[in-house]
Write a protein that holds these residues in place. Structure first.
Motif, PDB file in Angstrom:
ATOM      1  N   ASP A  84      -4.032   8.250  -3.369  1.00  0.00           N
ATOM      2  CA  ASP A  84      -3.107   7.733  -2.369  1.00  0.00           C
ATOM      3  C   ASP A  84      -3.132   8.669  -1.172  1.00  0.00           C
ATOM      4  O   ASP A  84      -2.898   9.875  -1.292  1.00  0.00           O
ATOM      5  CB  ASP A  84      -1.697   7.649  -2.958  1.00  0.00           C
ATOM      6  CG  ASP A  84      -0.728   6.947  -2.037  1.00  0.00           C
ATOM      7  OD1 ASP A  84      -0.927   6.962  -0.796  1.00  0.00           O
ATOM      8  OD2 ASP A  84       0.250   6.380  -2.555  1.00  0.00           O
ATOM      9  N   GLU A  85      -3.416   8.123   0.014  1.00  0.00           N
ATOM     10  CA  GLU A  85      -3.569   8.951   1.212  1.00  0.00           C
ATOM     11  C   GLU A  85      -2.256   9.574   1.679  1.00  0.00           C
ATOM     12  O   GLU A  85      -2.261  10.615   2.326  1.00  0.00           O
ATOM     13  CB  GLU A  85      -4.195   8.131   2.337  1.00  0.00           C
ATOM     14  CG  GLU A  85      -5.627   7.736   2.043  1.00  0.00           C
ATOM     15  CD  GLU A  85      -6.232   6.897   3.149  1.00  0.00           C
ATOM     16  OE1 GLU A  85      -5.573   6.705   4.194  1.00  0.00           O
ATOM     17  OE2 GLU A  85      -7.363   6.435   2.950  1.00  0.00           O
ATOM     18  N   GLU A  86      -1.136   8.948   1.348  1.00  0.00           N
ATOM     19  CA  GLU A  86       0.157   9.486   1.776  1.00  0.00           C
ATOM     20  C   GLU A  86       0.675  10.562   0.832  1.00  0.00           C
ATOM     21  O   GLU A  86       1.139  11.608   1.272  1.00  0.00           O
ATOM     22  CB  GLU A  86       1.178   8.358   1.899  1.00  0.00           C
ATOM     23  CG  GLU A  86       0.852   7.360   2.990  1.00  0.00           C
ATOM     24  CD  GLU A  86       1.848   6.222   3.036  1.00  0.00           C
ATOM     25  OE1 GLU A  86       2.886   6.292   2.341  1.00  0.00           O
ATOM     26  OE2 GLU A  86       1.596   5.256   3.773  1.00  0.00           O
ATOM     27  N   THR A  87       0.611  10.297  -0.462  1.00  0.00           N
ATOM     28  CA  THR A  87       1.188  11.238  -1.440  1.00  0.00           C
ATOM     29  C   THR A  87       0.131  12.101  -2.113  1.00  0.00           C
ATOM     30  O   THR A  87       0.483  13.027  -2.847  1.00  0.00           O
ATOM     31  CB  THR A  87       1.953  10.462  -2.528  1.00  0.00           C
ATOM     32  OG1 THR A  87       1.033   9.614  -3.220  1.00  0.00           O
ATOM     33  CG2 THR A  87       3.080   9.647  -1.918  1.00  0.00           C
ATOM     34  N   PHE A  88      -1.125  11.785  -1.918  1.00  0.00           N
ATOM     35  CA  PHE A  88      -2.252  12.490  -2.546  1.00  0.00           C
ATOM     36  C   PHE A  88      -2.193  12.439  -4.073  1.00  0.00           C
ATOM     37  O   PHE A  88      -2.723  13.313  -4.749  1.00  0.00           O
ATOM     38  CB  PHE A  88      -2.350  13.947  -2.060  1.00  0.00           C
ATOM     39  CG  PHE A  88      -2.604  14.049  -0.592  1.00  0.00           C
ATOM     40  CD1 PHE A  88      -3.855  13.751  -0.070  1.00  0.00           C
ATOM     41  CD2 PHE A  88      -1.584  14.406   0.271  1.00  0.00           C
ATOM     42  CE1 PHE A  88      -4.093  13.827   1.297  1.00  0.00           C
ATOM     43  CE2 PHE A  88      -1.815  14.481   1.641  1.00  0.00           C
ATOM     44  CZ  PHE A  88      -3.054  14.197   2.154  1.00  0.00           C
ATOM     45  N   GLU A  89      -1.538  11.441  -4.603  1.00  0.00           N
ATOM     46  CA  GLU A  89      -1.497  11.237  -6.046  1.00  0.00           C
ATOM     47  C   GLU A  89      -2.734  10.455  -6.482  1.00  0.00           C
ATOM     48  O   GLU A  89      -3.239   9.603  -5.747  1.00  0.00           O
ATOM     49  CB  GLU A  89      -0.248  10.460  -6.461  1.00  0.00           C
ATOM     50  CG  GLU A  89       1.035  11.222  -6.266  1.00  0.00           C
ATOM     51  CD  GLU A  89       2.235  10.390  -6.699  1.00  0.00           C
ATOM     52  OE1 GLU A  89       3.277  10.995  -6.917  1.00  0.00           O
ATOM     53  OE2 GLU A  89       2.114   9.150  -6.811  1.00  0.00           O
TER      54      GLU A  89
END
Length: 100
Positions: A84-89
Motif C-alpha cells: 500500500d503506497e499510503e501506509t506501506f503495509e
C-alpha cells in the motif's frame, strides 16, 4: 525396503504402527540420487514450488529425467504481495484454484 514399504515408513505404519530406526537407515540407503526420492513419491501427494510465488499440490503420477511431471487432482496456489503506497503495509493475496 520396497517402494510399498517405503511409503508405509513415510506414513509411520511399518512395524506394527511404529517406524523402526533400522528401517529408516535402510530407507535412506535406497536414496542415492535425487530422482530416487521422486521415484519413491509416485502415487503420493507432492508440492511443487514454481517461479512467481506459484505452488502446485497434487498426486504424482509420472515424471521423466527432465523433471516434467504428471500430476492429478491439482490445486494451484498463487500468492501475490502488494504494498500500500499510503501506509506501506504489505497486502498478501492468496488465490486457489483446482485443476482436474
Amino acid at each position: 525396503l520396497s517402494v510399498k514399504n517405503w511409503k508405509k515408513v513415510k506414513r509411520g505404519r511399518i512395524l506394527g504402527g511404529k517406524v523402526g530406526i533400522r528401517s529408516i537407515y535402510k530407507m535412506v540407503g535406497m536414496v542415492k540420487e535425487p530422482l530416487d526420492l521422486i521415484r519413491l513419491s509416485i502415487s503420493d501427494i507432492v508440492t511443487v514450488k514454481m517461479r512467481g510465488e506459484r505452488e502446485l499440490r497434487g498426486t504424482l503420477h509420472a515424471f521423466d529425467q527432465h523433471l516434467n511431471m504428471v500430476l492429478g487432482n491439482v490445486r494451484e496456489t498463487i500468492t501475490t504481495i502488494e504494498i500500500d503506497e499510503e501506509t506501506f503495509e504489505e497486502l498478501v493475496k492468496v488465490e486457489n484454484r483446482s485443476i482436474e
